[in-house]
Each structure stands twice: as structure tokens, then as C-alpha cells.
Design a protein around this motif. Structure first.
Motif, PDB file in Angstrom:
ATOM      1  N   GLU A 246       0.809  -1.220   0.000  1.00 15.77           N
ATOM      2  CA  GLU A 246       0.000   0.000   0.000  1.00 15.77           C
ATOM      3  C   GLU A 246       0.845   1.275   0.000  1.00 15.77           C
ATOM      4  O   GLU A 246       0.327   2.368  -0.284  1.00 15.77           O
TER       5      GLU A 246
ATOM      6  N   ALA B 200       5.405  12.187   9.268  1.00 16.03           N
ATOM      7  CA  ALA B 200       4.567  11.143   9.865  1.00 16.03           C
ATOM      8  C   ALA B 200       5.292  10.456  11.022  1.00 16.03           C
ATOM      9  O   ALA B 200       4.662  10.060  12.008  1.00 16.03           O
TER      10      ALA B 200
ATOM     11  N   SER C 219       2.089   9.316  13.404  1.00 14.20           N
ATOM     12  CA  SER C 219       1.162   8.619  12.513  1.00 14.20           C
ATOM     13  C   SER C 219       1.835   7.494  11.739  1.00 14.20           C
ATOM     14  O   SER C 219       1.166   6.538  11.317  1.00 14.20           O
TER      15      SER C 219
ATOM     16  N   GLY D 230       0.483   3.657  11.382  1.00 11.75           N
ATOM     17  CA  GLY D 230       0.137   3.196  10.045  1.00 11.75           C
ATOM     18  C   GLY D 230       0.972   2.012   9.617  1.00 11.75           C
ATOM     19  O   GLY D 230       1.433   1.211  10.427  1.00 11.75           O
ATOM     20  N   ALA D 231       1.217   1.935   8.300  1.00 12.37           N
ATOM     21  CA  ALA D 231       1.891   0.771   7.735  1.00 12.37           C
ATOM     22  C   ALA D 231       3.399   0.929   7.615  1.00 12.37           C
ATOM     23  O   ALA D 231       4.085  -0.024   7.235  1.00 12.37           O
ATOM     24  N   TRP D 232       3.929   2.109   7.939  1.00 14.13           N
ATOM     25  CA  TRP D 232       5.363   2.329   7.780  1.00 14.13           C
ATOM     26  C   TRP D 232       6.163   1.415   8.696  1.00 14.13           C
ATOM     27  O   TRP D 232       5.784   1.215   9.851  1.00 14.13           O
TER      28      TRP D 232
END
Length: 289
Positions: free
Chosen positions: A151, A175, A180, A184-186
Motif C-alpha cells: 500500500e 509522519a 502517525s 500506520g503501515a510504515w
């Protein structure tokens, strides 16, 4: 036949891999050539130059802090005036991060050196490359989309300018700072998005320069030196059997000094092999077309 003396430059060169690259370049280049050993601390630069073995190319020290937005441009202007161009540039400067470092506290300084420092060097020194020149960014095999969730791939894939790369790195940095990224996906390891940003920068610039650089025999590439036995690496992994910086530098020196393989242009290279940028790309060997 009279040949123009060659000029090489290495950033982050007062220790480790950078120092080994300077030593290796000086040993393999001619006495009339010049290798610039650069770093951000004048005393360490002076000491490193003074400790260089004799023979081969002349080693000169220059102060260069890639985190300074103007420093790369200033040095490029000086070298243009002195030499009218450069032949080899290794962008090796890096801010190291340890397991105990809080990403939110260090990410500003980290990206200024590792990412914005890289794009500053690319902007400043790509225009100075002579025919047959090499501009090589020291990155990592972590600098591939394989290490990001799918993603997030479009954040760095298909970028067409260094400005776009800087924008994406800045968005990730922000981020991390506001938390964040962790929600999230990081990935939590800041080295992964940072290295991906470095490779994306090489790919973006290569997309703009490929045709002309190919005609002139210029190589623009990222390189993975592999695991090395250094104090910083030892904080993360068992590196007891890993190569020393001098041993790891050999493949990088070959990339800088041996004939150009067109398959390497704009790619991430490790030990002569092109590492695929994305999970769908095929691995290519140095002789593949």
C-alpha cells in the motif's frame, strides 16, 4: 597521448567505508589524479588525510556537511573552477542510528543527512560529470520496495524528479515526528524508508539523464556494500564474520573504476548484480541486457 587528470570525491570519508573508498581510489588512480576526502569536522578531515598511505593519487581534504543546504553546491562550484569537472563521486555520508534512538527525535537530522543530503549531492555533482564519469550513491539492499507494504509502494515508485522524492521523504519524516507512521503501515526501522528514498532518488534522476549519459559513458547508480563489521552494525546484528570496510569497498571500487556495464545504469547494484527494485521485477546479472 596527454590525458586529463581525474578527480574523485567521497563524502563521509573520515572513517569506515568512506575512508576505505578514499584509500582504494588513491591506490588505483594515477599520481596526477586527485581524490577529495570530505567530512563535516575539519580536525577529523585533516587527521584522515594525514594518515593516508603514500603513493597513487593525491588525497586532498575538503570540509563538507551534506546536511547544510548550500554546502554541496559550494563545493561543486569550487571543483568546477579548479578542475572543470569530476570523474567519480561516492555519496557515502550517513547519519547512523542505534536501537535505543527514538525515531521521532532523530528523524529530522537523519533525513537531512541521508536523504536530503543525497539529493543535494545529486543536484550539485551530476552536472559536473565528465564523459565516462561515475556518480554512485551508497545505499542498501533495504532500499527496495520489497521492504515496504504494498500500500506504500506508490509513494516512491515511478517518481520522475528529485523534488518529488524530497516531497515523499518529507511526508514520511513528518509522519514519524507526529506518530502517525507508527500507527500506520510504515516500518518502525527508519533505515528502510530512508534507503528506499535514496534509491528512488537515483532512479528519478536516471530517468531524466539516461539517454545522454549512455552516449557519454556515464554511470549513475546506487550500490549496496553489504553487511560490514563496524561498531554501528554491531549494535543491531552479529557482524563478527562480516567483511571489514576495506573488504566491502572492493566491489564499489570496481563499479567506479572498471568499464561501465549498461545494465547497472539507474539501478541498485550489489557485487555486480542488479537488485530488483520491486517484488515483480526480475534479478539481473551484470552481463544481462
Amino acid at each position: 597521448m596527454i590525458t586529463t587528470p581525474k578527480v574523485a570525491l567521497v563524502t563521509g570519508a573520515t572513517q569506515g567505508l568512506g575512508l576505505a573508498l578514499v584509500e582504494g581510489l588513491a591506490a588505483r588512480m594515477a599520481p596526477q589524479d586527485t581524490v577529495y576526502l570530505t567530512g563535516r569536522d575539519v580536525d577529523r578531515v585533516t587527521q584522515a588525510v594525514g594518515a593516508m598511505p603514500g603513493g597513487g593519487a593525491q588525497v586532498r581534504g575538503e570540509l563538507l556537511d551534506v546536511a547544510d543546504p548550500e554546502a554541496a553546491g559550494r563545493l561543486a562550484a569550487r571543483l568546477r573552477e579548479r578542475h572543470q569537472g569530476v570523474d567519480i563521486v561516492f555519496n557515502n555520508a550517513v547519519m547512523r542510528v542505534g536501537p535505543d534512538d527514538d525515531p521521532r527525535r532523530i528523524v529530522d537530522a537523519y533525513t537531512e543527512v541521508n536523504n536530503f543530503g543525497t539529493t543535494r549531492m545529486l543536484r550539485a555533482f551530476a552536472p559536473l560529470l565528465r564523459d565516462g564519469g561515475r556518480l554512485i550513491v551508497v545505499a542498501s539492499s533495504l532500499g527496495r520496495l520489497h521492504h515496504l507494504p504494498a500500500e506504500l509502494h506508490d509513494r516512491f515508485d515511478g517518481l520522475t524528479s528529485l523534488d518529488e522524492v524530497d516531497e515523499q521523504v518529507a511526508a514520511w519524516r513528518d509522519a514519524v515526528k507526529d506518530g502517525s507512521a507508527r500507527a500506520g503501515a510504515w516500518p518502525g526501522f527508519v533505515n528502510i524508508p530512508s534507503k528506499i528514498g535514496q534509491v528512488a532518488a537515483v532512479r528519478a534522476l536516471a530517468g531524466r539523464r539516461r539517454e545522454r549519459d549512455t552516449e557519454r559513458g556515464i554511470l549513475l547508480a546506487a550500490v549496496c556494500p553489504g553487511m560490514m563489521n563496524t561498531p554501528t552494525s554491531a549494535l543491531w546484528w552479529d557482524v563478527g564474520d562480516a567483511p571489514s570496510p576495506a573488504e566491502a569497498a572492493r566491489a564499489l571500487l570496481n563499479l567506479a573504476l572498471d568499464p561501465v556495464d549498461p545494465a547497472h545504469y539507474g539501478e541498485l547494484v550489489r557485487d555486480g548484480q542488479v537488485l530488483p527494485w520491486s517484488p515483480t521485477a526480475r534479478t539481473r546479472t551484470a552481463t544481462s541486457q
